[in-house]
Design a protein around this motif. Structure first.
Motif, short mmCIF file in Angstrom:
data_model
loop_
_atom_site.label_atom_id
_atom_site.label_comp_id
_atom_site.label_asym_id
_atom_site.label_seq_id
_atom_site.Cartn_x
_atom_site.Cartn_y
_atom_site.Cartn_z
N THR A 182 4.79 7.32 8.31
CA THR A 182 5.64 8.30 7.63
C THR A 182 5.91 7.86 6.21
O THR A 182 5.94 6.67 5.91
CB THR A 182 6.98 8.49 8.37
N PHE A 183 6.06 8.82 5.32
CA PHE A 183 6.66 8.58 4.02
C PHE A 183 8.17 8.69 4.18
O PHE A 183 8.66 9.37 5.09
CB PHE A 183 6.17 9.60 3.00
N THR A 184 8.91 8.05 3.32
CA THR A 184 10.35 8.21 3.27
C THR A 184 10.74 8.53 1.83
O THR A 184 9.91 8.49 0.92
CB THR A 184 11.10 6.94 3.73
N LYS A 185 12.00 8.81 1.63
CA LYS A 185 12.48 9.14 0.28
C LYS A 185 12.34 7.95 -0.68
O LYS A 185 12.36 8.13 -1.90
CB LYS A 185 13.93 9.61 0.33
N LYS A 186 12.17 6.74 -0.14
CA LYS A 186 12.03 5.56 -0.97
C LYS A 186 10.61 5.36 -1.48
O LYS A 186 10.38 4.61 -2.42
CB LYS A 186 12.46 4.32 -0.18
N ASP A 187 9.63 6.02 -0.85
CA ASP A 187 8.22 5.81 -1.19
C ASP A 187 7.81 6.68 -2.37
O ASP A 187 8.18 7.86 -2.45
CB ASP A 187 7.33 6.13 0.01
N GLY A 188 7.02 6.14 -3.26
CA GLY A 188 6.50 6.90 -4.37
C GLY A 188 5.50 7.94 -3.90
O GLY A 188 4.88 7.81 -2.84
N VAL A 189 5.32 8.97 -4.73
CA VAL A 189 4.45 10.09 -4.36
C VAL A 189 3.02 9.65 -4.14
O VAL A 189 2.32 10.17 -3.26
CB VAL A 189 4.52 11.19 -5.45
N THR A 190 2.54 8.68 -4.90
CA THR A 190 1.14 8.27 -4.81
C THR A 190 0.97 6.90 -4.15
O THR A 190 -0.11 6.31 -4.21
CB THR A 190 0.50 8.23 -6.20
N THR A 191 2.00 6.40 -3.50
CA THR A 191 1.89 5.12 -2.80
C THR A 191 1.29 5.33 -1.42
O THR A 191 1.14 6.46 -0.94
CB THR A 191 3.27 4.45 -2.65
N THR A 192 0.96 4.22 -0.76
CA THR A 192 0.52 4.26 0.63
C THR A 192 1.45 3.38 1.45
O THR A 192 1.36 2.15 1.38
CB THR A 192 -0.93 3.77 0.79
N PRO A 193 2.39 3.95 2.19
CA PRO A 193 3.29 3.14 2.99
C PRO A 193 2.52 2.38 4.07
O PRO A 193 1.40 2.73 4.44
CB PRO A 193 4.24 4.17 3.62
N SER A 194 3.13 1.34 4.59
CA SER A 194 2.52 0.58 5.67
C SER A 194 2.91 1.19 7.01
O SER A 194 4.10 1.37 7.29
CB SER A 194 2.97 -0.88 5.62
N ALA A 195 1.91 1.50 7.82
CA ALA A 195 2.19 1.93 9.19
C ALA A 195 2.62 0.69 9.99
O ALA A 195 2.08 -0.40 9.78
CB ALA A 195 0.96 2.56 9.81
N HIS A 196 3.58 0.85 10.88
CA HIS A 196 4.08 -0.31 11.63
C HIS A 196 4.54 0.11 13.01
O HIS A 196 4.89 1.27 13.24
CB HIS A 196 5.23 -0.97 10.87
N ARG A 197 4.52 -0.83 13.93
CA ARG A 197 5.00 -0.59 15.28
C ARG A 197 6.51 -0.40 15.28
O ARG A 197 7.25 -1.12 14.58
CB ARG A 197 4.64 -1.76 16.20
N ALA A 198 6.98 0.59 16.05
CA ALA A 198 8.42 0.87 16.05
C ALA A 198 8.83 1.64 17.29
O ALA A 198 8.00 2.26 17.97
CB ALA A 198 8.80 1.67 14.80
N ASP A 199 10.11 1.58 17.59
CA ASP A 199 10.76 2.48 18.54
C ASP A 199 11.49 3.56 17.73
O ASP A 199 12.05 3.26 16.67
CB ASP A 199 11.78 1.75 19.41
N VAL A 200 11.49 4.76 18.25
CA VAL A 200 12.22 5.86 17.61
C VAL A 200 13.08 6.53 18.66
O VAL A 200 12.55 6.96 19.71
CB VAL A 200 11.27 6.88 16.96
N LEU A 201 14.37 6.64 18.40
CA LEU A 201 15.29 7.28 19.35
C LEU A 201 15.72 8.64 18.83
O LEU A 201 16.16 8.77 17.68
CB LEU A 201 16.52 6.40 19.58
#
Length: 491
Positions: free
Chosen positions: A22-41
């Motif tokens: 996912t992108f978040t509001k902290k990520d730049g428009v042309t960046t590539t965030p790191s995918a990571h293992r997570a739990d989501v509730l």
């Protein structure tokens, strides 16, 4: 047809140990965030926690989904789709002017409220099946109050999140010369719908009332009346076509014209904006769009094939203008957002490579990554539709519009990066679960709220009836008449 709701939905859902993209509001428009293992509730309709894998404890009676072999991603936000048009077909080879002549001026006039219901329902389910959880629906078949009511009914039953933008006016009331009269029935229907709950068409706010308005400039007094009324009644967003070029000159310079009329604001979405790439475009419109906060809805698949013009998707990114993607019409392109991402990205790459090649040079790297196209279809779309505070990313406090991909599927089994996988390799077949507003609407590859086979039978029946009603119409004569009326220069 079968059940239209899911009474056994759990109050909480824990997505455990998934690969989160996912992108978040902290990520730049042309960046590539790191995918990571997570739990989501998910609790109720919202995302309430994200944490390290296998670290969150599920509430009592929560649905726990093992996501070890799944990707977790936000649902797609389609910023421009005519959902009802699943009831018509066979337009894949048409040009834009041909579409206007044969669909808008003939076929659509023969669509009843019953047809709209099944077209809208099928279109919403097609969106959900492909991982699209939210749509800006430009509903330009509001031929009567009943047509509007049936579109709303079908949308609610589907479970899709929709900004249902009712067109005012709808279809042409005369052809020679072409003319559309704003119907007071449509105005009264909008007032009635907006008055119920400030534009919310469902108690949970999943379906809201918007306005589609393509008549700006013909009657300034009416423009002011309709747009002011929409804003007074919290009808949002307001969406309009902006195309221009040889096929649709009447829809050029729209940002400038709306601004000059005092109507341009941050609740407006212009579809296509391909006029900004045509000869004689008004470059100042880019700054008007950026300053006003208005969004662009790009549909590159049909823009390239029908004659809209060059997609301006990545040019908008470069200029700081809000932009998202859409599919436009199921009768012309795929119902899935995956091709839209690919067309947008590969068109930009092809353009950049050609610019370099024209100077006998080669690009060392592509400027835009697959992740940039993923953002266009998720958080970028939410920004263009002015709802990024609610959806478009997987963040605590946002509404739970989430898609789970089968990472062991034929298409994805050897893909490491989910951003690349979703943009370049995935199809609806890889969309295993879809959650909208905290509700499971697709589970283990099957839609939950409706039996598709039953919908398909009704879709085919009603579509056949529509074709029968206009089978004696001379489509080519209407097309040739339109060419003459609009003085189009055809080759």
């Amino acid at each position: 047809m079968s059940k239209s709701s899911s009474p056994n939905q759990p109050s909480s859902i824990l997505l455990r140990n998934g690969l989160l993209a996912t992108f978040t509001k902290k990520d730049g428009v042309t960046t590539t965030p790191s995918a990571h293992r997570a739990d989501v509730l998910i609790q109720g309709d919202k995302i309430t926690a994200t944490d390290k894998p296998r670290s969150l404890d599920p509430p009592d009676e929560a649905l726990v989904i093992d996501c070890t072999d799944k990707w977790i991603a936000p649902g797609f936000v389609d910023t421009h789709r005519h959902v009802w048009m699943s009831i018509v077909s066979g337009h894949e080879d048409w040009t834009l002017a041909e579409y206007v002549a044969k669909l808008s001026f003939i076929a659509a006039l023969h669509v009843t409220a019953e047809d709209v219901y099944i077209g809208e329902l099928a279109g919403c389910l097609q969106a959900l099946h492909g991982g699209t959880t939210a749509v800006v629906d430009h509903f330009h078949c509001s031929n009567s109050a009943n047509h509007i009511e049936k579109a709303i009914q079908a949308t609610i039953e589907s479970g899709l999140r929709s900004m249902l933008c009712v067109s005012c006016p709808s279809l042409p009331s005369s052809f020679e010369p072409p003319h559309a009269q704003i119907s007071e029935i449509q105005i009264e229907t909008l007032k009635t719908l907006a008055a119920k709950d400030k534009g919310r068409l469902t108690p949970d706010g999943r379906v809201t009332l918007g306005l589609a308005y393509d008549m700006q400039g013909l009657n300034p007094t009416e423009d002011e009346r309709i747009i002011s009324l929409a804003r007074e009644l919290n009808i949002t967003p307001i969406t309009a076509h902006s195309v221009g070029g040889p096929h649709l000159k009447a829809y050029s310079k729209k940002a400038r014209l709306w601004n000059e009329a005092g109507l341009l604001a941050d609740d407006v979405i212009f579809s296509h904006c391909t006029d900004l790439g045509h000869k004689g475009c008004d470059e100042s419109e880019w700054e008007l769009l950026r300053k006003s906060g208005a969004g662009i809805a790009a549909t590159p698949e049909d823009e390239l094939g029908m004659g809209h013009g060059e997609p301006v998707t990545y040019e908008a990114i470069k200029r700081g203008v809000k932009v998202g993607l859409g599919i436009d019409c199921a009768s012309i392109t795929s119902t899935e957002m995956f091709p839209a991402m690919r067309f947008a990205l590969q068109h930009e790459r092809g353009r950049a490579h050609k610019v370099a090649a024209d100077e006998d040079k080669a690009l060392k790297y592509n400027a835009f990554t697959a992740a940039s196209a993923f953002r266009l279809a998720t958080l970028g779309g939410a920004e263009a539709a002015h709802i990024e505070s609610k959806i478009g990313s997987i963040e605590i406090g946002k509404l739970a519009d989430i898609v789970l991909y089968d990472a062991n599927s034929i298409n994805l089994a050897n893909i490491i990066d989910p951003f690349k996988g979703i943009v370049f390799h995935a199809t609806a077949a890889d969309v295993e679960w879809v959650i909208v507003n905290g509700e499971v609407v697709k589970k283990d590859g099957k839609l939950v709220r409706k039996e598709w086979n039953e919908v398909a039978k009704e879709l085919k029946r009603c579509a056949g009836n529509v074709r029968d009603r206009y089978k004696e119409s001379d489509l080519e004569a209407r097309y040739n008449a339109l060419i003459k009326q609009f003085e189009l220069q055809m080759v």
